[in-house]
Each structure stands twice: as C-alpha cells, then as structure tokens.
Write a protein that holds these residues in place. Structure first.
Motif: not given
Length: 480
Positions: A30, A32, A55-58, A63, A321, A389, A393, A397-398
């Motif tokens: 990924r 970041r 994509t995701f935010t953590n 990311q 999450i 994770e 992610f 979750l998508k």
C-alpha cells in the motif's frame, strides 16, 4: 515513459495534487498518504484506476492498495509528484496525528507501545503452545494416557528449558513495556529498562505469590513502610511508571543546564520514578488492572456470558477499524496475570478466521477477476495467520456484505468458545495457528468454534451476494 507514469499522474491529481501531500510512504502492498485535506482525495475515482486495488483511511492515513509492485509505483509517483522519497513510516505516523482527535491519538499511542513487543508476544505464545502439546496432552504411551514429558527425558528437558524463554517474555513483560514507552517518547531507553527491572526484581515478592503470602515484606523508612511487591506480567503499573519516567526526563532536560545534564537528568528522573512506581502507581495500577480483568472475566463466565461473547465477537472487527482493538492486548495480559489464562484471546483468533473466510467466499464469487485476486488471495492467507487489515480494508469493507457475514460468523464462534469455557494460556498467535495458545483440554471445542468461524462466513457471504445487499454492492463498484 515509465510503466506507471500515467497512473501516477492520475493518482496525484485525484489525491489533490502535490500541495495536498504532507507525507507519503509505502509498505508491502500500500501507499500511505498523510494529506493536508483528506476531503480533496476522490476515493471512488482512485479505486477505478487500473493500478489500484482499493483504498481506505486508517489511523489518520489515506491508504491506496497497489499490490506487490507498490515499490516500483511509489518510486515513479514520488518523481511525478515532486515529493521527497526519504520519509519513513514513523514520519507518516507523526504527521497523521494532526488528522486525529484526542481519542484516536490516545489509541494510536497505546498501539505504538505494544507494536514493538508484539514479535516477542508471538514467540512466547508459540512456545507456550508447544509446551501445551508436550506437557498437557495425555494421549501418548502404550495406553494412550501419558504426556510426552512423562515418556521422554528429552521432552521433559525441552519443556523445562522452553519456560526460560516463556518466563522472560511474559513474567518480565513490564521491562519491555517501559522500554517501549521510552523509545516512543524519545527519552533514555536504558533508564526505561532499569525502571522495568525494578518492577520485577527477584528481591520483591513475586506478583503470582501475593494472594497466598502469609506475610508481605516491606521497606521500613522509619516514618513509612512500603510493600516489596513485584509487578510481574502487570501491564497498567508498567505503562503508568513508564510515562512518569519519560515526562520527568523531558521536563528535567528543559530545566537542567546541558553541561551537567548527563549526570543529573538520569539521576533525578530515575529515582523519583522508581519511588512513585512502587509507592503510588504500582498499587493503583494493580487495583485498576484487577478491576478491569475481573469485570471482563466475570462477564464472560456469568450466566450472560453468551451475550458478552456475541457482542465482543460481533464488534471486534469494527474495533480493529478504529484501532481500539489494541486495548484488548492489555486486558488479555491482565487476565493471564490474574487467572493464569484468558478467555478473550480465543475470540480474537476466531474473529481473524471469520474475516479470512469471508474473503475466501469473495475469491469464489470473483474467481474471474484476476486483478482482485492479487489482493484477495494474499489477504485471506494473512487473515488465517492472524493479520486482518488487508482482508477487511481491501475486500470485505469494500463490498460491505462480506464484512457483515464475517461479524456474524465471529459472534457465533465466540458464543461457542465462551459457552464451552475455552481458555488460552497465552496471546500473540492468531488465526488458525491460534489453537496452539489454547489449553489442551479445550482444543476440541475450539476446533468446533473454528469450524463455525470458517463455514458460516463463507456460506453467509455466498448467500448475501444473491440478495439486494450484494447486488447493490456490485452495482456500486461497477462489477455488473
């Protein structure tokens, strides 16, 4: 033109341009980003890029999942974006905290304390798991009722020798915790180690023997007496003591002239920290830790234990999450200290398996999507080995419905685990290998719970894919 130039230019535009990038680094799969304004990043458009898998935010970081070629893409992106390529993951973490609220920063700090010592906890868990096999399973010998250590002097020697490592990791855990705090705070790490050692010194009454002790030794100062109690395996006293030492040293550096700081800063930081740790923070931390672990243990072993288990099993993945799941490390270790085992860790291992199983179902459903399988297959393997994770992610979750299916499967497996009294001797070994941490007498019920954590998410994900929930997810992602 390089292979990823066009994609890099497009990604740069979609994250808001170079001026919106505070820090960018990469890990194994990924990119970041720490963005100055996260609202400028168009996540939906970014996910449509050929090179992007999700994509995701953590933890304050945006990311972008690229896959195994992330290093090559990162090199091209930094050239196109004109941003520095010398930033480290620690730089990203520091910068990301400006995007966090107070609670998020608190959780991030707790995570940074435990992250450096997780490898030791994993090793310790594996060692205690192996000692489980050779020392507690009475299924060997001519009559099938003896343990390996009863049959072989070699295995008896190995059993005793391996405790040397297990004891060093779990009984002397406060040393690692205080060291980790000083490392995080940028203070003198050797002072942290010394403070940690004073909490577990052989001169003190071992924490495990306090309950049975007829008389507790003490230091007599004439005007006051201080109990000589050790804090082996205690988490909260070590955390409190570590922060007192770190903040004392930081303050002393500001007020003591640099020409004599090497002498007086360590002296006036360490001695008060040790005194405060044993007189004030140790007893308070012990009481708080016992209170927390007693509530958790009582709740999980009460008549309503199934309810506690179902809520925890269902909610653990969402906790991951938010980062709140790092708190469970402290609770698990406190349970081990107080009860010599934990009923929390088995549920965590089962939750990992459930998330991986939901990904397996998505692999089946999207078996013709070769691009997605570059993310989903490694993510499923990672989940089954205890790291969730990438699966959550990158896939669950998508789509949404696989995440829900995994939560349901985890909740059912947790009810079986807690309802049958499954206990773990250690933590650190998650996913399918987590059975090594489980007490030998509880293996059968844990395997049954594990089967539920595998089967239910797969079947439920496949079923939900045919419902309106699944169809809406595919339409939203442009998969139909």
């Amino acid at each position: 033109m390089a292979k990823y130039t066009d994609s890099a230019k497009e990604l740069l535009k979609l994250v808001g341009g170079s001026e919106n990038i505070s820090v960018v680094t990469h890990c194994a799969t990924r990119l970041r980003f720490v963005l100055n304004d996260t609202k400028k990043a168009d996540a939906k458009a970014i996910e449509k890029l050929d090179v992007v898998k999700g994509t995701f935010t953590n933890a304050g970081q945006f990311q972008v999942i690229v896959g195994n070629e992330v290093a090559s893409f990162y090199n091209e992106f930094t050239k196109v974006a004109g941003v520095g390529d010398t930033a480290t993951k620690d730089d990203a973490k520091v910068a990301a905290k400006k995007n966090m609220n107070f609670l998020q920063r608190l959780i991030a700090n707790l995570a940074e304390i435990f992250t450096p010592i997780i490898p030791a906890l994993v090793v310790g868990g594996l060692i205690l798991g192996f000692r489980n096999i050779i020392g507690e399973i009475a299924e060997f010998g001519p009559n099938g009722n003896q343990t390996l250590i009863e049959l072989s002097q070699f295995w008896k020697g190995a059993f005793d020798f391996l405790w040397l490592i297990g004891e060093a990791i779990f009984h002397f855990l406060p040393v690692g915790i205080v060291w980790s705090i000083t490392r995080k705070m940028g203070t003198t790490q050797i002072l942290g180690i010394v403070l940690g050692l004073t909490l577990v010194s052989p001169q003190l009454l071992n924490a495990y023997g306090v309950a049975e002790a007829t008389e507790i030794p003490f230091w007599d100062f004439g005007f006051a007496q201080v109990d000589m109690i050790g804090y082996q395996a205690q988490v909260i006293p070590a955390i409190l003591a570590g922060f007192v030492l770190a903040y004392l040293e930081i303050w002393l550096r500001k007020v003591i002239p640099s020409v004599v700081s090497m002498i007086f800063v360590p002296f006036f930081a360490l001695i008060p920290a040790v005194i405060i740790a044993h007189v004030v923070l140790g007893p308070i931390g012990w009481a708080v830790g016992d209170w927390i672990s007693s509530i958790v243990y009582t709740g999980l072993t009460s008549a309503f234990g199934w309810l506690f288990a179902s809520v925890f099993g269902f909610a653990y993945a969402p906790l991951v999450i938010t980062g709140l799941h790092h708190m469970t490390n402290a609770i698990d270790l406190q349970l081990m200290s107080q009860f010599d085992a934990t009923n929390l860790w088995p549920m965590i291992a089962l939750s990992n398996i459930a998330q991986g199983s939901a990904v397996v179902a998505m692999i089946i459903l999207n078996r013709r999507d070769k691009a997605e399988q570059q993310v989903s297959i490694p993510a499923a393997v990672s989940c089954y080995l205890g790291v969730t994770e990438p699966a959550m992610f990158g896939i669950n979750l998508k789509y949404g419905f696989p995440f829900l299916a995994a939560m349901v499967g985890s909740a059912l497996a947790a009810v079986i685990s807690v309802g049958s009294g499954v206990m773990a001797n250690s933590i650190g070994v998650g996913g399918i290998p987590g059975f090594l941490s489980i007490q030998a007498g509880d293996w059968l019920m844990f395997f049954i719970a594990m089967a539920v954590a595998i089967a239910v998410p797969i079947l439920l994900t496949l079923a939900l894919a045919k419902t309106k929930l699944g169809k809406n997810a595919y339409e939203r992602l442009g998969k139909e």
